[in-house]
Every structure is written in C-alpha cells, then in structure tokens.
Design a protein around this motif. Structure first.
Motif, PDB file in Angstrom:
ATOM      1  N   ASN A 132      39.569 123.796  46.815  1.00 58.33           N
ATOM      2  CA  ASN A 132      40.049 123.962  45.436  1.00 58.33           C
ATOM      3  C   ASN A 132      39.834 122.688  44.623  1.00 58.33           C
ATOM      4  O   ASN A 132      39.448 122.744  43.448  1.00 58.33           O
ATOM      5  CB  ASN A 132      41.530 124.334  45.440  1.00 58.33           C
ATOM      6  N   GLN A 133      40.089 121.535  45.236  1.00 59.44           N
ATOM      7  CA  GLN A 133      39.880 120.277  44.536  1.00 59.44           C
ATOM      8  C   GLN A 133      38.412 120.061  44.205  1.00 59.44           C
ATOM      9  O   GLN A 133      38.071 119.512  43.155  1.00 59.44           O
ATOM     10  CB  GLN A 133      40.414 119.121  45.383  1.00 59.44           C
ATOM     11  N   GLU A 136      37.684 122.256  41.241  1.00 59.64           N
ATOM     12  CA  GLU A 136      38.356 121.763  40.039  1.00 59.64           C
ATOM     13  C   GLU A 136      37.826 120.419  39.574  1.00 59.64           C
ATOM     14  O   GLU A 136      38.171 119.959  38.479  1.00 59.64           O
ATOM     15  CB  GLU A 136      39.864 121.643  40.311  1.00 59.64           C
ATOM     16  N   SER A 137      36.970 119.775  40.374  1.00 61.29           N
ATOM     17  CA  SER A 137      36.450 118.456  39.995  1.00 61.29           C
ATOM     18  C   SER A 137      35.447 118.535  38.853  1.00 61.29           C
ATOM     19  O   SER A 137      35.170 117.539  38.195  1.00 61.29           O
ATOM     20  CB  SER A 137      35.793 117.783  41.211  1.00 61.29           C
ATOM     21  N   LEU A 143      34.547 125.507  35.758  1.00 62.80           N
ATOM     22  CA  LEU A 143      35.608 126.173  36.502  1.00 62.80           C
ATOM     23  C   LEU A 143      35.750 127.625  36.069  1.00 62.80           C
ATOM     24  O   LEU A 143      35.812 128.528  36.900  1.00 62.80           O
ATOM     25  CB  LEU A 143      36.927 125.428  36.306  1.00 62.80           C
ATOM     26  N   ALA A 229      43.344 129.448  38.153  1.00 65.76           N
ATOM     27  CA  ALA A 229      42.656 128.381  37.422  1.00 65.76           C
ATOM     28  C   ALA A 229      43.562 127.715  36.402  1.00 65.76           C
ATOM     29  O   ALA A 229      43.381 126.525  36.082  1.00 65.76           O
ATOM     30  CB  ALA A 229      41.416 128.952  36.735  1.00 65.76           C
ATOM     31  N   GLN A 231      46.445 126.688  36.731  1.00 67.15           N
ATOM     32  CA  GLN A 231      47.166 125.570  37.330  1.00 67.15           C
ATOM     33  C   GLN A 231      46.438 124.243  37.108  1.00 67.15           C
ATOM     34  O   GLN A 231      47.069 123.180  37.056  1.00 67.15           O
ATOM     35  CB  GLN A 231      47.358 125.813  38.833  1.00 67.15           C
ATOM     36  N   SER A 232      45.102 124.319  36.976  1.00 67.50           N
ATOM     37  CA  SER A 232      44.320 123.094  36.765  1.00 67.50           C
ATOM     38  C   SER A 232      44.447 122.571  35.346  1.00 67.50           C
ATOM     39  O   SER A 232      44.199 121.387  35.094  1.00 67.50           O
ATOM     40  CB  SER A 232      42.842 123.374  37.070  1.00 67.50           C
ATOM     41  N   SER A 240      53.475 124.678  35.363  1.00 70.75           N
ATOM     42  CA  SER A 240      52.951 125.318  36.563  1.00 70.75           C
ATOM     43  C   SER A 240      53.975 126.278  37.155  1.00 70.75           C
ATOM     44  O   SER A 240      53.626 127.369  37.629  1.00 70.75           O
ATOM     45  CB  SER A 240      52.572 124.249  37.594  1.00 70.75           C
TER      46      SER A 240
END
Length: 282
Positions: A132-133, A136-137, A143, A229, A231-232, A240
């Motif tokens: 996930n990271q 999300e980077s 994304l 998504a 949440q990012s 959140s």
C-alpha cells in the motif's frame, strides 16, 4: 447453449478458460513491465532510480493495455450470448453498487482489525502495508488511475466477466460465484487480502448474476477502492476515523441490498434495473 446439451469439449474449454485467463494476465503484465524497464534502462540509459519515477505510469499503461486485451477476449468468447445488457448504468443500480462497495470496505476494515490480533497474519499484514505504501508513494492522479479506475476495470473484466461467466456455463450459479471469489482472493497473493477480496468477489458475483451487467461489479469495486484511497488524502486521524465509521455504517444497507437481491426472482423487483428479467439461482 443449455448446460445439459453442451459438448464435453466445450465444457472443458469453459472450465479451462478461467485458469488460462489468469495465467495470461500474469504473463502479459510481467512481459510488458519488463519491456518498459528494458526500454527505459537499456535504450534511454536511465538508472533504476530514474526509472522508479516513471514506474507508476508504466504500470498504469500496462493495466490499460490489459483492459483492452481482456475486453476483446470477453466480447469474443461470449459474442453469442444475448443476456448481457449494454447502455449506461441505471441510477438505482449505481446507488446499489456504491452502497455495496462502501459496505465491503466496512467488512474489510473489521477483518483487518481482527487480523491484527492474530499472530499468524502479522507477516501478511506487513506485506500488505508495504504494498500500500508503494502504491501511495506516487501522485494522487497515479493513485486514482491505478486503484479506482484501472484495477476495478481490469479485475472485474477478468474475474466476473470471464472467470465467473465461464464457470456459469458449466457449473451451478452458487458454485461458480464461490469459485470465482476464491480465485479472486488467491489472485492477491496475500492471506489477509485474500479473505476480504474473496468476500468482495461473492458480493460482486451476486450483483453481476442478478443484474447481468458488468458495469455494476465495476462500480462496487471502484467504490471499495476509493474509500481505501481516501485514507491517503486525509491527514488527520479524526478524518480517517470518520471514513472508517462511514464504511462500517454502510454494512447494514449492503446486507439489506444483498438480501433483497437473493430474495427476489426477477430484476423488476427491489433495487433492480427496469425492464430486465434475471435468471434465478440454481
């Protein structure tokens, strides 16, 4: 063609098609991504660090190539079927799918919270968080294109459009839905993800069977991924938490919708599409 009159050869073809389609997905995605990597590093002489800046867009491009490929396979294999409905999504069907997708997100949240307390799942949780990271980077556009658009289109074409529909040609509906959902879970190659992905596969499979429109499972999938998504994009824990609470609340209407779909025998009842008659569960 009726299941009882279908030849053994055709039965075998429809049983093998899901495995071949999934294998084709893995093979083509690997080949195309490797091709991009070789082009950027060998032809354009970019370093691995420089290529990393384009890797997200390369993956998006590959996904859309695969979407075109599997859409062509889907239309060709089932070209003689007359049941699939075309046209824009119906307002009620869209609302139904959005609610179902949000409810699936709530179930996924509950499952992940439970898995955090089970030692056997810690490695899977760590791998899932790392993946996930990595996703999300990239930029917000990357994304959204990857998670909310490309993934739902590609995965629903593959697992509901080709896998489920192929199995339904040979097997009873419930067995087809469960098998396609299990394949969808295993496809994620992560034990924690496999559980809630299989659950989503069951819900999406029911909606696809009852509406006979692939658009609605795609909307279900996109809604679920969009909530994840979000949440990012929300920096505060309070925001959140609000997203999590919303998804938990949506579990109740999701259950009602699925109950209503299973209870009714025609698409004219409940939340279904006007002027469309469905097949009952076998």
């Amino acid at each position: 063609m009726d299941k009882n009159t279908m030849s053994i050869g055709r039965r075998c073809c429809f049983l093998l098609l899901p495995i071949l389609a999934i294998a084709l997905h893995y093979g083509m995605s690997g080949i195309l991504l490797y091709g991009f990597y070789s082009f950027f590093t060998n032809v354009l002489q970019l370093t691995q660090e420089q290529f990393a800046a384009f890797s997200g867009w390369a993956e998006i491009f590959v996904n859309f190539v695969l979407i075109i490929l599997f859409f062509a396979v889907y239309r060709w294999v089932f070209r003689r079927d007359r049941g699939e409905k075309s046209g824009l999504p119906d307002a009620k069907g869209t609302a139904m799918s959005l609610i179902a997708g949000a409810g699936i997100s709530g179930v996924s949240y509950l499952w992940i919270m439970a898995a955090k307390n089970i030692p056997a799942f810690q490695e899977s949780l760590f791998a899932m968080e790392a993946a996930n990271q990595s996703i999300e980077s990239g930029s917000a556009v990357e994304l959204l294109l990857t998670v909310v658009i490309a993934a739902p289109l590609l995965e629903e074409l593959l697992f509901r459009g080709i896998v489920l529909r192929s199995l339904q040609k040979v097997l009873p509906v419930w067995i087809s839905i469960l098998l396609s959902a299990i394949m969808f879970g295993a496809y994620h190659m992560n034990l924690v993800q496999a559980v809630y992905a299989a659950f989503m596969g069951i819900i999406a499979g029911i909606i696809y069977h009852k509406t006979n429109r692939l658009k609605y499972p795609i909307i279900v999938h996109a809604a679920n991924n969009f909530i994840g998504a979000m949440q990012s994009f929300i920096p505060s824990k309070a925001g959140s938490l609000m997203v999590d609470m919303f998804s938990l609340i949506m579990i109740i209407p999701m259950c009602y919708i699925i109950y209503h779909l299973l209870k009714n025998n025609t698409a004219k009842q409940g939340y279904m599409i006007k002027n469309h008659t469905e097949n009952s569960f076998e």
